[in-house]
Scaffold this motif. Structure first.
Motif, short mmCIF file in Angstrom:
data_model
loop_
_atom_site.label_atom_id
_atom_site.label_comp_id
_atom_site.label_asym_id
_atom_site.label_seq_id
_atom_site.Cartn_x
_atom_site.Cartn_y
_atom_site.Cartn_z
N TYR A 45 0.84 -1.19 0.00
CA TYR A 45 0.00 0.00 0.00
C TYR A 45 0.88 1.25 0.00
N ASP A 46 1.93 1.23 0.81
CA ASP A 46 2.84 2.37 0.89
C ASP A 46 3.46 2.66 -0.48
N ALA A 47 3.90 1.62 -1.17
CA ALA A 47 4.55 1.80 -2.48
C ALA A 47 3.59 2.46 -3.47
N ILE A 48 2.35 2.05 -3.47
CA ILE A 48 1.37 2.63 -4.40
C ILE A 48 1.05 4.07 -3.99
N MET A 49 0.82 4.28 -2.71
CA MET A 49 0.45 5.62 -2.24
C MET A 49 1.57 6.64 -2.49
N LYS A 50 2.82 6.20 -2.49
CA LYS A 50 3.95 7.09 -2.77
C LYS A 50 3.97 7.54 -4.23
N GLN A 51 3.31 6.80 -5.12
CA GLN A 51 3.32 7.12 -6.55
C GLN A 51 2.33 8.23 -6.92
N ILE A 52 1.44 8.60 -6.03
CA ILE A 52 0.39 9.55 -6.38
C ILE A 52 0.97 10.98 -6.34
N PRO A 53 1.04 11.63 -7.51
CA PRO A 53 1.66 12.96 -7.54
C PRO A 53 0.75 14.05 -6.99
N GLU A 54 1.36 15.17 -6.68
CA GLU A 54 0.62 16.32 -6.17
C GLU A 54 -0.50 16.70 -7.14
N GLY A 55 -1.67 16.98 -6.58
CA GLY A 55 -2.82 17.38 -7.39
C GLY A 55 -3.64 16.21 -7.90
N ARG A 56 -3.16 14.99 -7.71
CA ARG A 56 -3.87 13.79 -8.17
C ARG A 56 -4.34 12.99 -6.97
N LEU A 57 -5.23 12.03 -7.22
CA LEU A 57 -5.86 11.26 -6.15
C LEU A 57 -5.98 9.79 -6.53
N ILE A 58 -6.26 8.98 -5.53
CA ILE A 58 -6.59 7.57 -5.73
C ILE A 58 -7.55 7.19 -4.60
N THR A 59 -8.33 6.13 -4.83
CA THR A 59 -9.20 5.63 -3.76
C THR A 59 -8.68 4.29 -3.28
N SER A 60 -9.06 3.93 -2.09
CA SER A 60 -8.67 2.65 -1.54
C SER A 60 -9.22 1.51 -2.40
N ASP A 61 -10.39 1.68 -2.99
CA ASP A 61 -10.96 0.65 -3.87
C ASP A 61 -10.06 0.40 -5.07
N GLU A 62 -9.54 1.46 -5.65
CA GLU A 62 -8.66 1.30 -6.81
C GLU A 62 -7.36 0.61 -6.45
N ILE A 63 -6.83 0.93 -5.29
CA ILE A 63 -5.62 0.26 -4.83
C ILE A 63 -5.89 -1.23 -4.64
N ARG A 64 -7.00 -1.55 -3.99
CA ARG A 64 -7.34 -2.96 -3.75
C ARG A 64 -7.54 -3.72 -5.05
N ASP A 65 -8.23 -3.12 -6.01
CA ASP A 65 -8.45 -3.77 -7.31
C ASP A 65 -7.11 -4.02 -8.02
N PHE A 66 -6.24 -3.03 -8.00
CA PHE A 66 -4.93 -3.16 -8.63
C PHE A 66 -4.12 -4.30 -8.00
N LEU A 67 -4.08 -4.34 -6.69
CA LEU A 67 -3.32 -5.39 -6.00
C LEU A 67 -3.91 -6.77 -6.26
N ALA A 68 -5.23 -6.88 -6.29
CA ALA A 68 -5.85 -8.18 -6.57
C ALA A 68 -5.43 -8.68 -7.96
N LYS A 69 -5.46 -7.81 -8.94
CA LYS A 69 -5.05 -8.20 -10.30
C LYS A 69 -3.60 -8.62 -10.33
N GLN A 70 -2.74 -7.90 -9.63
CA GLN A 70 -1.31 -8.23 -9.57
C GLN A 70 -1.07 -9.64 -9.05
N HIS A 71 -1.92 -10.09 -8.14
CA HIS A 71 -1.73 -11.38 -7.47
C HIS A 71 -2.71 -12.45 -7.96
N GLN A 72 -3.37 -12.20 -9.09
CA GLN A 72 -4.36 -13.12 -9.64
C GLN A 72 -5.40 -13.54 -8.61
N ALA A 73 -5.83 -12.59 -7.81
CA ALA A 73 -6.88 -12.82 -6.82
C ALA A 73 -8.17 -12.19 -7.33
#
Length: 158
Positions: A45-73
Motif C-alpha cells: 500500500y505504501d509503495a502505491i500511495m507514494k506514486q500519487i503525484p501532487e494534485g492527483r488522487l486515488i481511492t482505496s478501492d482502486e488500490i485494492r483492485d490493482f493489487l488483486a489483479k497483480q496477485h491473480q486474486a
C-alpha cells in the motif's frame, strides 16, 4: 514489551502478501464475485500511495483492485486494506515528526466515492487542509467530507 511503532508495523511482513481461498458459498465470495482473497502487505500500500503525484488522487478501492489483479486474486480484503492504509498514514506522520524526509502523501488516498478518511493524522480537518493546499475542493455532506469531482483527478495504476 514496548508497543511497536507505526513504522515497525509497516515493515513487518507477517507472511504477506498471501492469497486465501474462501468458500464459494460464503456471503463474501458471492458479494465479491470470487473466492480468492488477497491479503496484501502494508508496504505494498505504501509503495502505491507514494506514486500519487501532487494534485492527483486515488481511492482505496482502486488500490485494492490493482493489487488483486497483480496477485491473480478475485479481490483484496477490505478490512486489512483499511488497517494497512491507516498504518501507512500514521507511519508517514511518525517519520515527519522525527524530521525524516521520506514521506508518503497519504492524504491523496481517499475512501470510496472520494470520501476523506477520519482516521488519518489530523482527522478530517487535517486531510482537508492538505488536499485544499493542492487545489482540491472539499465539500461536506452531513457529517462526512468528500473531494468535489474527485473522479477527474484519479490516477490510473499500471
Amino acid at each position: 514489551m514496548a508497543a511497536k511503532t507505526f513504522n515497525e508495523k509497516l515493515q513487518a511482513p507477517k507472511g504477506l502478501p498471501c492469497v486465501k481461498e474462501i468458500s464459494l458459498n460464503s456471503p463474501m465470495a458471492r458479494k465479491m464475485g470470487g473466492n480468492k482473497m488477497l491479503i496484501a502487505a502494508p508496504m505494498q500500500y505504501d509503495a502505491i500511495m507514494k506514486q500519487i503525484p501532487e494534485g492527483r488522487l486515488i481511492t482505496s478501492d482502486e488500490i485494492r483492485d490493482f493489487l488483486a489483479k497483480q496477485h491473480q486474486a478475485d479481490f483484496t480484503c477490505q478490512l486489512t486494506a483499511g488497517i494497512f492504509i491507516n498504518i501507512v498514514a500514521q507511519a508517514s506522520r511518525e517519520r515527519e515528526l522525527f524530521g525524516q524526509n521520506e514521506l508518503t502523501p497519504y492524504w491523496r488516498t481517499l475512501k470510496k466515492n472520494g470520501e476523506l478518511n477520519e482516521k488519518y493524522p489530523g482527522g478530517l480537518a487535517g486531510q482537508q487542509k492538505l488536499l485544499e493546499a493542492e487545489g482540491h475542493t472539499v465539500i461536506q455532506k452531513g457529517p462526512r467530507k468528500f473531494v468535489k469531482d474527485f473522479q477527474d483527478k484519479l490516477v490510473q495504476l499500471k
